[in-house]
Design a protein around this motif. Structure first.
Motif, mmCIF file in Angstrom:
data_model
loop_
_atom_site.group_PDB
_atom_site.id
_atom_site.type_symbol
_atom_site.label_atom_id
_atom_site.label_comp_id
_atom_site.label_asym_id
_atom_site.label_seq_id
_atom_site.Cartn_x
_atom_site.Cartn_y
_atom_site.Cartn_z
ATOM 1 N N ALA A 181 29.736 -57.812 -75.451
ATOM 2 C CA ALA A 181 29.264 -57.402 -74.130
ATOM 3 C C ALA A 181 27.816 -57.811 -73.896
ATOM 4 O O ALA A 181 27.052 -57.087 -73.276
ATOM 5 N N ARG A 182 27.437 -58.988 -74.402
ATOM 6 C CA ARG A 182 26.068 -59.472 -74.235
ATOM 7 C C ARG A 182 26.010 -60.438 -73.057
ATOM 8 O O ARG A 182 26.481 -61.559 -73.153
ATOM 9 N N PRO A 183 25.421 -60.017 -71.957
ATOM 10 C CA PRO A 183 25.364 -60.925 -70.803
ATOM 11 C C PRO A 183 24.272 -61.976 -70.962
ATOM 12 O O PRO A 183 23.295 -61.790 -71.690
ATOM 13 N N ASP A 184 24.453 -63.099 -70.288
ATOM 14 C CA ASP A 184 23.384 -64.077 -70.139
ATOM 15 C C ASP A 184 22.435 -63.573 -69.058
ATOM 16 O O ASP A 184 22.868 -63.097 -68.008
ATOM 17 N N LEU A 185 21.126 -63.697 -69.313
ATOM 18 C CA LEU A 185 20.116 -63.244 -68.365
ATOM 19 C C LEU A 185 19.109 -64.362 -68.149
ATOM 20 O O LEU A 185 18.653 -64.987 -69.107
ATOM 21 N N SER A 186 18.762 -64.624 -66.904
ATOM 22 C CA SER A 186 17.794 -65.677 -66.610
ATOM 23 C C SER A 186 17.128 -65.407 -65.276
ATOM 24 O O SER A 186 17.602 -64.591 -64.475
ATOM 25 N N LEU A 187 16.005 -66.068 -65.051
ATOM 26 C CA LEU A 187 15.272 -65.961 -63.798
ATOM 27 C C LEU A 187 15.262 -67.313 -63.096
ATOM 28 O O LEU A 187 15.098 -68.354 -63.735
ATOM 29 N N HIS A 188 15.419 -67.286 -61.787
ATOM 30 C CA HIS A 188 15.449 -68.498 -60.983
ATOM 31 C C HIS A 188 14.514 -68.322 -59.784
ATOM 32 O O HIS A 188 14.383 -67.218 -59.254
ATOM 33 N N ALA A 200 20.932 -51.629 -68.006
ATOM 34 C CA ALA A 200 21.625 -51.025 -66.870
ATOM 35 C C ALA A 200 23.069 -51.500 -66.806
ATOM 36 O O ALA A 200 23.994 -50.718 -66.560
ATOM 37 N N VAL A 201 23.279 -52.781 -67.045
ATOM 38 C CA VAL A 201 24.632 -53.333 -67.004
ATOM 39 C C VAL A 201 25.485 -52.732 -68.111
ATOM 40 O O VAL A 201 26.630 -52.332 -67.885
ATOM 41 N N ALA A 202 24.940 -52.654 -69.325
ATOM 42 C CA ALA A 202 25.697 -52.107 -70.449
ATOM 43 C C ALA A 202 26.051 -50.645 -70.219
ATOM 44 O O ALA A 202 27.169 -50.205 -70.510
ATOM 45 N N ALA A 203 25.098 -49.889 -69.687
ATOM 46 C CA ALA A 203 25.344 -48.464 -69.442
ATOM 47 C C ALA A 203 26.325 -48.244 -68.308
ATOM 48 O O ALA A 203 27.007 -47.213 -68.247
ATOM 49 N N GLY A 204 26.428 -49.204 -67.427
ATOM 50 C CA GLY A 204 27.259 -49.029 -66.245
ATOM 51 C C GLY A 204 28.729 -48.885 -66.523
ATOM 52 O O GLY A 204 29.458 -48.285 -65.718
ATOM 53 N N VAL A 205 29.203 -49.430 -67.648
ATOM 54 C CA VAL A 205 30.638 -49.342 -67.941
ATOM 55 C C VAL A 205 30.951 -48.331 -69.038
ATOM 56 O O VAL A 205 32.087 -48.250 -69.494
ATOM 57 N N ASP A 206 29.973 -47.557 -69.455
ATOM 58 C CA ASP A 206 30.210 -46.597 -70.537
ATOM 59 C C ASP A 206 31.271 -45.566 -70.163
ATOM 60 O O ASP A 206 32.025 -45.099 -71.032
ATOM 61 N N ALA A 212 26.433 -49.827 -61.086
ATOM 62 C CA ALA A 212 25.226 -49.744 -61.906
ATOM 63 C C ALA A 212 24.129 -50.636 -61.343
ATOM 64 O O ALA A 212 22.948 -50.258 -61.347
ATOM 65 N N LEU A 213 24.491 -51.806 -60.847
ATOM 66 C CA LEU A 213 23.494 -52.703 -60.269
ATOM 67 C C LEU A 213 22.989 -52.183 -58.926
ATOM 68 O O LEU A 213 21.828 -52.398 -58.575
ATOM 69 N N ARG A 214 23.825 -51.513 -58.170
ATOM 70 C CA ARG A 214 23.376 -50.945 -56.892
ATOM 71 C C ARG A 214 22.320 -49.865 -57.110
ATOM 72 O O ARG A 214 21.448 -49.650 -56.260
ATOM 73 N N VAL A 217 22.390 -62.169 -63.877
ATOM 74 C CA VAL A 217 23.085 -61.579 -65.016
ATOM 75 C C VAL A 217 24.520 -62.070 -64.957
ATOM 76 O O VAL A 217 25.152 -62.071 -63.906
ATOM 77 N N HIS A 218 25.028 -62.508 -66.119
ATOM 78 C CA HIS A 218 26.352 -63.136 -66.116
ATOM 79 C C HIS A 218 27.055 -62.896 -67.437
ATOM 80 O O HIS A 218 26.484 -63.083 -68.517
ATOM 81 N N ILE A 219 28.324 -62.498 -67.343
ATOM 82 C CA ILE A 219 29.173 -62.384 -68.522
ATOM 83 C C ILE A 219 30.615 -62.583 -68.088
ATOM 84 O O ILE A 219 31.045 -62.066 -67.059
ATOM 85 N N GLY A 220 31.359 -63.391 -68.846
ATOM 86 C CA GLY A 220 32.758 -63.636 -68.517
ATOM 87 C C GLY A 220 32.964 -64.968 -67.826
ATOM 88 O O GLY A 220 32.199 -65.917 -68.028
ATOM 89 N N ASP A 221 34.001 -65.038 -66.989
ATOM 90 C CA ASP A 221 34.330 -66.304 -66.344
ATOM 91 C C ASP A 221 34.241 -66.262 -64.824
ATOM 92 O O ASP A 221 34.716 -67.194 -64.154
ATOM 93 N N SER A 222 33.666 -65.201 -64.263
ATOM 94 C CA SER A 222 33.247 -65.306 -62.872
ATOM 95 C C SER A 222 32.079 -66.299 -62.834
ATOM 96 O O SER A 222 31.461 -66.571 -63.864
ATOM 97 N N ARG A 223 31.772 -66.827 -61.676
ATOM 98 C CA ARG A 223 30.788 -67.912 -61.630
ATOM 99 C C ARG A 223 29.762 -67.724 -60.520
ATOM 100 O O ARG A 223 30.016 -67.023 -59.535
#
Length: 358
Positions: free
Chosen positions: A272-279, A184-190, A163-165, A213-219
């Motif tokens: 399924a709510r990811p953290d979103l931020s800009l850097h 896009a992320v949410a739709a990607g796993v539907d 979905a990100l690609r 974009v981040h959700i879970g315990d990957s880092r």
């Protein structure tokens, strides 16, 4: 034995009587004595120094659970804990500043001239030494770095990365970037099978900014000016317990439920709510994205050594996977490394079959 009334103690340490009562109830700052008849609190003069430390920490916004950890440590350990907290505050503030700048530019129709940046990158996955199959995915190209740690099958992790690609930040106005990325992320796993799910941590380069974009315990980690920073927050039960002061970091590392996720991409929309931020991307920065198959078995100091001593991203990725397997390889390993480079055509992706694996 000398005792101070709550009013005298409050004046001596700079905390209000109301705050002292709160800290007594929370166990952070117990009085030395409580009159059994009147309930009046009395404090020892030796408690003033601790109370002043609590007052200073509260003034800079340290949460109560974090203050309890700091006060329980020796001076060197307390200083390290406070430094780690403040590094996180600075990283969060910088991310919000980037978003404010982006929105101001969007609202005013102005743009800021920035240098041309790209990524030099590599990504791989490895089955590890214990698991029968590989459910992780990793991907890297000139504008995207992503890792996903699937469960119940590899489909969800592969779908999230795919979905990100397909996601093109250039098509969007800057004010819509993070909202569209979340959709896009949410739709990607539907379309992924039921009872499957995945973590996801990804960086998208757009101009001189990186959308995270981040959700879970990957880092995600950032190596900047020789220092390594974790820029994501684990969405796990044990991390929540650490945040609340119920576990220490050392206890969390060996906790039997350390892999229990509170948030992941899957059928449960509320979770399924990811953290979103800009850097802000800076030439010379290096980013590491990895699944917990690396971060739980390789200490951060070893991550720092590998990332700071191996210049080529592909070799760095391979060394990190080797370190995880030397530590027993108990889980699948997903790993992606990217260097932010200026005024070049980004290059250095691994072969497509290795860049996306599941």
């Amino acid at each position: 034995m000398e005792r101070l009334t709550i009013g005298a103690f409050a004046r001596a340490c700079g905390l209000s009587p109301k705050a002292l009562r709160l800290y007594d109830e929370s166990g952070l700052l117990r009085p030395a004595e409580v009159d059994p008849l009147s309930g009046y609190r009395f404090y020892a003069p030796a408690q003033v120094e601790r109370a002043r430390l609590v007052a200073h920490l509260r003034r800079i916004g340290v949460p109560l659970a974090r203050i309890q950890r700091i006060c329980a440590l020796d001076p060197a350990g307390a200083a390290a804990e406070l430094r780690g907290y403040w590094d996180g505050v600075l990283a969060d503030t910088a991310a919000r500043q980037d978003l404010v700048t982006l929105l101001v530019e969007h609202l005013t129709g102005s743009t800021t001239m920035t240098e041309s940046l790209g990524l030099r990158y590599a990504a791989r996955t490895d089955r590890g030494l214990v698991r029968a199959r590989n459910e992780d995915s990793a991907y890297a190209d000139a504008g995207l770095l992503a890792v996903a740690d699937g469960y119940g099958g590899p489909e969800a992790a592969g779908a999230a990365v795919a979905a990100l690609r397909r996601f093109d930040p250039a098509r969007l106005g800057p004010g819509d970037l993070l909202n569209a990325l979340a959709q896009a992320v949410a739709a990607g796993v539907d379309d992924a099978p039921e009872r499957t799910g995945t973590t996801l941590t990804a960086l998208l380069l757009t101009g001189s900014r990186l959308a995270l974009v981040h959700i879970g315990d990957s880092r995600a980690y950032l190596l900047r000016d020789g220092e390594l920073y974790q820029i994501t927050h684990d969405h796990t039960l044990v991390q929540a317990m650490v945040d609340e002061g119920r576990l220490t970091a050392a206890e969390a590392a060996s906790h039997p439920q350390r892999s229990l996720l509170l948030r992941a991409l899957g059928p449960d929309g509320d979770a399924a709510r990811p953290d979103l931020s800009l850097h802000t991307a800076r030439a010379g920065d290096r980013y590491l994205l990895c699944s917990d198959g690396l971060s739980t078995v390789v200490p951060e100091q070893r991550l720092h050594t590998a990332l700071s001593s191996i210049a080529d991203p592909e070799q760095a990725v391979q060394q990190l996977i080797t370190l995880a397997n030397r530590a027993g390889g108990p889980d699948n390993i997903a790993c992606a490394v990217a260097d932010v480079v200026a005024d070049v055509v980004a290059a250095g992706a691994v072969a497509a079959g290795d860049a996306v694996a599941g």
